[in-house]
Design an enzyme around this catalytic site. Structure first.
Site, PDB file in Angstrom:
ATOM      1  N   HIS A 235      29.283 -70.281 -20.371  1.00 51.02           N
ATOM      2  CA  HIS A 235      27.859 -70.635 -20.382  1.00 51.02           C
ATOM      3  C   HIS A 235      27.306 -70.605 -18.966  1.00 51.02           C
ATOM      4  O   HIS A 235      26.438 -69.805 -18.639  1.00 51.02           O
ATOM      5  CB  HIS A 235      27.687 -72.013 -21.014  1.00 51.02           C
ATOM      6  CG  HIS A 235      26.261 -72.449 -21.180  1.00 51.02           C
ATOM      7  ND1 HIS A 235      25.188 -71.575 -21.183  1.00 51.02           N
ATOM      8  CD2 HIS A 235      25.720 -73.682 -21.371  1.00 51.02           C
ATOM      9  CE1 HIS A 235      24.063 -72.247 -21.358  1.00 51.02           C
ATOM     10  NE2 HIS A 235      24.360 -73.535 -21.461  1.00 51.02           N
ATOM     11  N   HIS A 274      23.159 -59.877 -22.803  1.00 50.03           N
ATOM     12  CA  HIS A 274      22.701 -61.219 -23.161  1.00 50.03           C
ATOM     13  C   HIS A 274      22.874 -61.433 -24.659  1.00 50.03           C
ATOM     14  O   HIS A 274      22.709 -60.494 -25.440  1.00 50.03           O
ATOM     15  CB  HIS A 274      21.237 -61.410 -22.767  1.00 50.03           C
ATOM     16  CG  HIS A 274      20.803 -62.829 -22.779  1.00 50.03           C
ATOM     17  ND1 HIS A 274      20.328 -63.442 -23.915  1.00 50.03           N
ATOM     18  CD2 HIS A 274      20.797 -63.772 -21.801  1.00 50.03           C
ATOM     19  CE1 HIS A 274      20.047 -64.702 -23.634  1.00 50.03           C
ATOM     20  NE2 HIS A 274      20.320 -64.932 -22.371  1.00 50.03           N
ATOM     21  N   ASP A 325      21.213 -63.830 -13.913  1.00 50.58           N
ATOM     22  CA  ASP A 325      22.238 -64.245 -12.957  1.00 50.58           C
ATOM     23  C   ASP A 325      22.557 -63.181 -11.910  1.00 50.58           C
ATOM     24  O   ASP A 325      22.968 -63.517 -10.798  1.00 50.58           O
ATOM     25  CB  ASP A 325      23.527 -64.603 -13.708  1.00 50.58           C
ATOM     26  CG  ASP A 325      23.338 -65.787 -14.631  1.00 50.58           C
ATOM     27  OD1 ASP A 325      22.777 -66.794 -14.174  1.00 50.58           O
ATOM     28  OD2 ASP A 325      23.744 -65.699 -15.809  1.00 50.58           O
TER      29      ASP A 325
END
Length: 389
Positions: A235, A274, A325
């Site tokens: 996560h 994703h 990210d």
């Protein structure tokens, strides 16, 4: 219609992904956020993330999520003044932080600091909405103080003063980290990054917080549970791994050659794809611009060029797009943020979304208790202990 989504009754449904448990399964109602309704969009309380990131300070978005509306200028100024006044840490919380070793995982420090704060300033019985919002504001204001008080004490024995006159959460974090006020450019970059990370519907940590809130537990317990979920590498931590990947290489050509080999060997490259977005991560285009600007201002485009080349390679070879990210790693690195603090920064941003979900779950006033598909043996005869082999 695509092969990844279907539309039923004008509702966007994600085609389940085998690698994600409960993918595409609605687990409740929320008025806080929509993720990937069109394949590549994100909205907080109906506002497009691109508009929020472009025009809002992080504190505006925090107010939107926690308090339910975008503030007026006077409301924003009052809110920022409130948050400034909440940055301090009680003496016993500082004592707890001083007892934690330097080798502690920063996420464990965040979890422990929140727990200590909850023991010192517990939520009052009755669990009112206003009380929950006050706790959320205290956590939002003091999470940077918790992390960096521990960091400076455990690493060099310095007891810093966590209260600063910085105007923003991001500015406060950078000031405590580096011991001086950040530039306007860095503060703006932090605003954008924190806005992008603030909320993301029923992700693992948010759902954890809602499950805990649904039992009638206190805000601190729900936030601690969320931090524990985000600590897991499946996560949180993707931006940390993204930077490690980018730092392997000296040139874009070297990076491309190696990643192509890794893709051929079916290795997973963190920072791409994703579970929900099917076309692109809408936050990517924003953070990539931030990363480029910071790199240009810092006079070092090496990491940016490597990350940019690998973005192209991953699309050419796997049709995989970068998520938030990937270039967050470049941005944080250019601002001198230690890699191990990337995920704690995620906490500082996401506590706003967690708090909003906790409040919403309480208003729903239902415990979350799903069923399981049993996969074990059926109707086994009982064997007494003396007859067992």
């Amino acid at each position: 219609m695509t092969d990844t989504t279907i539309l039923q009754n004008n509702t966007h449904v994600i085609k389940p992904k085998k690698s994600v448990a409960l993918s595409g399964v609605p687990a409740g109602n929320t008025a806080l956020c929509t993720v990937g309704k069109s394949g590549n969009d994100l909205h907080y309380r109906g506002y497009d993330i691109l508009d929020l990131a472009e025009h809002c300070e992080f504190e505006e978005v925090a107010h939107l999520l926690i308090h339910g509306k975008l503030p007026t200028r006077d409301e924003l100024n009052a809110y920022k003044s409130k948050l400034k006044a909440l940055r301090g840490l009680p003496a016993n919380v500082r004592t707890v932080l001083e007892a934690l070793p330097a080798a502690s995982h920063p996420m464990d420090v965040m979890r422990t600091g929140v727990s200590a704060l909850g023991c010192t300033l517990p939520e009052k019985e009755g669990h009112t909405v206003s009380g929950a919002r006050d706790i959320a504001d205290k956590l939002l204001a003091s999470l940077s103080s918790i992390l960096l008080y521990w960091y400076h004490y455990s690493h060099n024995g310095e007891r810093i003063q966590p209260e600063t006159d910085d105007d923003s959460i991001g500015g406060h974090f950078l000031h405590l980290l580096h011991g001086e006020k950040p530039t306007q450019s860095w503060e703006k970059a932090m605003h954008i990054s924190l806005v992008l990370y603030a909320e993301h519907e029923f992700n693992a940590s948010t759902f954890t917080s809602r499950v805990i809130a649904g039992t009638g537990s206190d805000v601190y317990s729900a936030i601690i549970g969320a931090i524990g979920a985000l600590r897991g590498p499946k996560h949180g931590g993707a931006n940390e791994v993204s930077l490690e990947i980018q730092q392997r290489y000296e040139t874009p050509d070297e990076a491309e050659a190696d990643i192509r080999k890794r893709v051929e060997n079916k290795e997973v490259v963190i920072g791409f794809g994703h579970p929900v977005y099917t076309i692109a991560d809408p936050r990517h285009q924003v953070i990539k611009r931030v990363a480029k600007q910071l790199s240009e201002e810092g006079g070092s485009l090496k990491m940016y060029h490597i990350a940019d080349r690998l973005e192209t390679v991953m699309w050419e070879t796997k049709k995989m797009f970068p998520n938030l990210d990937w270039f967050s790693a470049v941005s944080y690195n250019m601002m001198g943020v230690p890699t191990e603090m990337f995920t704690p920064l995620f906490v500082i941003a996401r506590v706003t979304g967690w708090a909003a979900h906790i409040i919403e779950q309480r208003q729903d006033n239902k415990i979350i208790r799903p069923s399981a598909n049993y996969t074990g043996p059926e109707d086994r005869p009982f064997v007494s202990i003396d007859d067992r082999c």
